[in-house]
Design a protein around this motif. Structure first.
Motif, PDB file in Angstrom:
ATOM      1  N   MET A 134       1.049  -1.224  -0.055  1.00 48.71           N
ATOM      2  CA  MET A 134       0.007  -0.074  -0.002  1.00 48.71           C
ATOM      3  C   MET A 134       1.078   1.191   0.030  1.00 48.71           C
ATOM      4  N   ALA A 135       0.727   2.068  -1.018  1.00 45.46           N
ATOM      5  CA  ALA A 135       1.534   3.329  -1.119  1.00 45.46           C
ATOM      6  C   ALA A 135       1.373   4.133   0.100  1.00 45.46           C
ATOM      7  N   LEU A 136       2.526   4.843   0.421  1.00 46.17           N
ATOM      8  CA  LEU A 136       2.219   5.860   1.509  1.00 46.17           C
ATOM      9  C   LEU A 136       1.515   6.998   1.383  1.00 46.17           C
ATOM     10  N   GLU A 137       0.197   7.191   1.837  1.00 49.30           N
ATOM     11  CA  GLU A 137      -0.690   7.988   1.765  1.00 49.30           C
ATOM     12  C   GLU A 137      -1.710   8.523   2.805  1.00 49.30           C
ATOM     13  N   ASN A 138      -2.342   9.351   2.725  1.00 54.51           N
ATOM     14  CA  ASN A 138      -3.307   9.554   3.800  1.00 54.51           C
ATOM     15  C   ASN A 138      -4.566   8.641   3.828  1.00 54.51           C
ATOM     16  N   THR A 139      -4.908   8.341   5.218  1.00 52.23           N
ATOM     17  CA  THR A 139      -5.781   7.488   5.301  1.00 52.23           C
ATOM     18  C   THR A 139      -7.205   7.852   6.056  1.00 52.23           C
ATOM     19  N   PHE A 140      -8.191   7.281   5.850  1.00 55.28           N
ATOM     20  CA  PHE A 140      -9.399   7.601   6.714  1.00 55.28           C
ATOM     21  C   PHE A 140      -9.172   7.764   8.041  1.00 55.28           C
ATOM     22  N   TRP A 141      -8.131   7.030   8.671  1.00 54.15           N
ATOM     23  CA  TRP A 141      -8.186   7.048  10.049  1.00 54.15           C
ATOM     24  C   TRP A 141      -7.234   8.048  10.804  1.00 54.15           C
ATOM     25  N   GLY A 142      -6.935   8.992   9.768  1.00 53.00           N
ATOM     26  CA  GLY A 142      -5.852  10.170  10.199  1.00 53.00           C
ATOM     27  C   GLY A 142      -4.436  10.033  10.116  1.00 53.00           C
ATOM     28  N   ALA A 143      -4.160   9.162   9.344  1.00 54.81           N
ATOM     29  CA  ALA A 143      -2.484   8.958   9.425  1.00 54.81           C
ATOM     30  C   ALA A 143      -2.229   8.973   7.937  1.00 54.81           C
ATOM     31  N   LEU A 144      -0.703   9.098   7.838  1.00 58.57           N
ATOM     32  CA  LEU A 144      -0.037   9.031   6.690  1.00 58.57           C
ATOM     33  C   LEU A 144       0.484   7.595   6.718  1.00 58.57           C
ATOM     34  N   TYR A 145       0.062   6.500   6.095  1.00 57.72           N
ATOM     35  CA  TYR A 145       0.277   5.258   6.194  1.00 57.72           C
ATOM     36  C   TYR A 145       0.637   4.546   4.896  1.00 57.72           C
ATOM     37  N   GLY A 146       1.526   3.599   5.113  1.00 58.74           N
ATOM     38  CA  GLY A 146       1.930   2.464   3.849  1.00 58.74           C
ATOM     39  C   GLY A 146       2.636   1.314   4.485  1.00 58.74           C
ATOM     40  N   ALA A 147       2.466   0.233   3.538  1.00 56.18           N
ATOM     41  CA  ALA A 147       3.083  -1.002   4.081  1.00 56.18           C
ATOM     42  C   ALA A 147       3.769  -1.694   2.576  1.00 56.18           C
ATOM     43  N   PHE A 148       4.782  -2.391   2.769  1.00 53.21           N
ATOM     44  CA  PHE A 148       5.590  -3.049   1.781  1.00 53.21           C
ATOM     45  C   PHE A 148       6.472  -4.123   2.484  1.00 53.21           C
ATOM     46  N   THR A 149       7.021  -5.058   1.717  1.00 53.37           N
ATOM     47  CA  THR A 149       7.873  -5.999   1.928  1.00 53.37           C
ATOM     48  C   THR A 149       9.236  -5.395   1.527  1.00 53.37           C
ATOM     49  N   ASP A 150      10.240  -5.535   2.045  1.00 53.68           N
ATOM     50  CA  ASP A 150      11.506  -5.044   1.614  1.00 53.68           C
ATOM     51  C   ASP A 150      12.266  -6.164   0.814  1.00 53.68           C
ATOM     52  N   GLN A 151      13.228  -5.548   0.212  1.00 53.62           N
ATOM     53  CA  GLN A 151      14.025  -6.513  -0.611  1.00 53.62           C
ATOM     54  C   GLN A 151      14.656  -7.801   0.148  1.00 53.62           C
ATOM     55  N   PHE A 152      14.447  -8.018   1.268  1.00 52.02           N
ATOM     56  CA  PHE A 152      14.762  -9.141   2.142  1.00 52.02           C
ATOM     57  C   PHE A 152      13.801  -9.799   2.572  1.00 52.02           C
ATOM     58  N   GLY A 153      12.437  -9.694   2.183  1.00 52.64           N
ATOM     59  CA  GLY A 153      11.434 -10.328   2.686  1.00 52.64           C
ATOM     60  C   GLY A 153      10.673  -9.893   3.967  1.00 52.64           C
ATOM     61  N   ILE A 154      11.013  -8.812   4.494  1.00 48.96           N
ATOM     62  CA  ILE A 154      10.641  -8.222   5.875  1.00 48.96           C
ATOM     63  C   ILE A 154       9.543  -7.450   5.483  1.00 48.96           C
ATOM     64  N   ARG A 155       8.380  -7.726   6.146  1.00 50.95           N
ATOM     65  CA  ARG A 155       7.335  -7.035   5.988  1.00 50.95           C
ATOM     66  C   ARG A 155       7.192  -5.478   6.919  1.00 50.95           C
ATOM     67  N   TRP A 156       6.978  -4.498   6.512  1.00 48.43           N
ATOM     68  CA  TRP A 156       7.045  -3.225   7.217  1.00 48.43           C
ATOM     69  C   TRP A 156       5.555  -2.312   6.991  1.00 48.43           C
ATOM     70  N   MET A 157       5.270  -1.653   7.938  1.00 50.53           N
ATOM     71  CA  MET A 157       4.553  -0.804   7.987  1.00 50.53           C
ATOM     72  C   MET A 157       4.842   0.686   8.586  1.00 50.53           C
ATOM     73  N   VAL A 158       4.707   1.658   7.802  1.00 51.01           N
ATOM     74  CA  VAL A 158       5.036   3.154   8.444  1.00 51.01           C
ATOM     75  C   VAL A 158       3.790   3.783   8.680  1.00 51.01           C
ATOM     76  N   ASN A 159       3.410   4.495   9.923  1.00 52.18           N
ATOM     77  CA  ASN A 159       1.984   5.054  10.205  1.00 52.18           C
ATOM     78  C   ASN A 159       2.788   6.191  11.030  1.00 52.18           C
ATOM     79  N   CYS A 160       2.322   7.499  10.142  1.00 48.73           N
ATOM     80  CA  CYS A 160       2.395   8.633  10.859  1.00 48.73           C
ATOM     81  C   CYS A 160       1.263   9.349  11.255  1.00 48.73           C
ATOM     82  N   GLN A 161       0.896   9.327  12.415  1.00 48.56           N
ATOM     83  CA  GLN A 161      -0.469   9.676  12.942  1.00 48.56           C
ATOM     84  C   GLN A 161      -0.586  11.234  12.769  1.00 48.56           C
TER      85      GLN A 161
END
Length: 146
Positions: A115-142
């Protein structure tokens, strides 16, 4: 910035987090169900599934989680697999939007964006991805508080 574990389940989040709460103590700081999504078309079976739950463990750690569904949170790049169903979640404050973008861009390089980093309905800048090593990450800026 906080780095927290984010667990995914398939219909077991509520039971799992009630168990974790019985072990660690405390109260949920946030809990929402899929039925609370604006204009969501959720199956009767999944309407009470957990969209997001947060359980503070101590002043530095929050255990978070959700249920995966067919429509939401089921990335094609990393389908649900019990036992490997977690993310590392980076949580930032509203004044750290530039850092959220920097971390998202740097960590997702050569990876697969869920999910691209973008504004969400829950009031956050949020995105999710799997890095080049297979680790899953979320970035949430409230950006907003309830």
């Amino acid at each position: 910035m906080q780095l927290n574990h984010y667990l995914n389940f398939q219909g077991e989040t509520e039971a799992a987090f009630n168990f974790y709460r019985s072990v660690f103590g405390g109260e949920f700081s946030f809990i929402k169900r899929y039925s609370e999504l604006p204009d969501a078309q959720i199956s009767e079976k999944e309407k009470d599934y957990i969209l997001h739950v947060s359980l503070p463990i101590n002043p530095f750690t929050v255990l978070m989680g959700s249920d995966t569904t067919e429509q939401f949170c089921a990335p094609q790049s990393a389908p649900f697999s019990k036992g490997t169903n977690h993310y590392i979640s980076i949580n930032l404050d509203a004044d750290e939007q530039a850092e959220a973008r920097r971390l998202f861009d740097a960590l997702s390089e050569n990876g697969q964006v869920e999910m691209a980093l973008e504004n969400t309905f829950w009031g956050a800048l949020y995105g999710a991805f799997t890095d080049q090593f297979g680790i899953r990450w979320m970035v949430n800026c409230q950006l907003e508080t309830e």
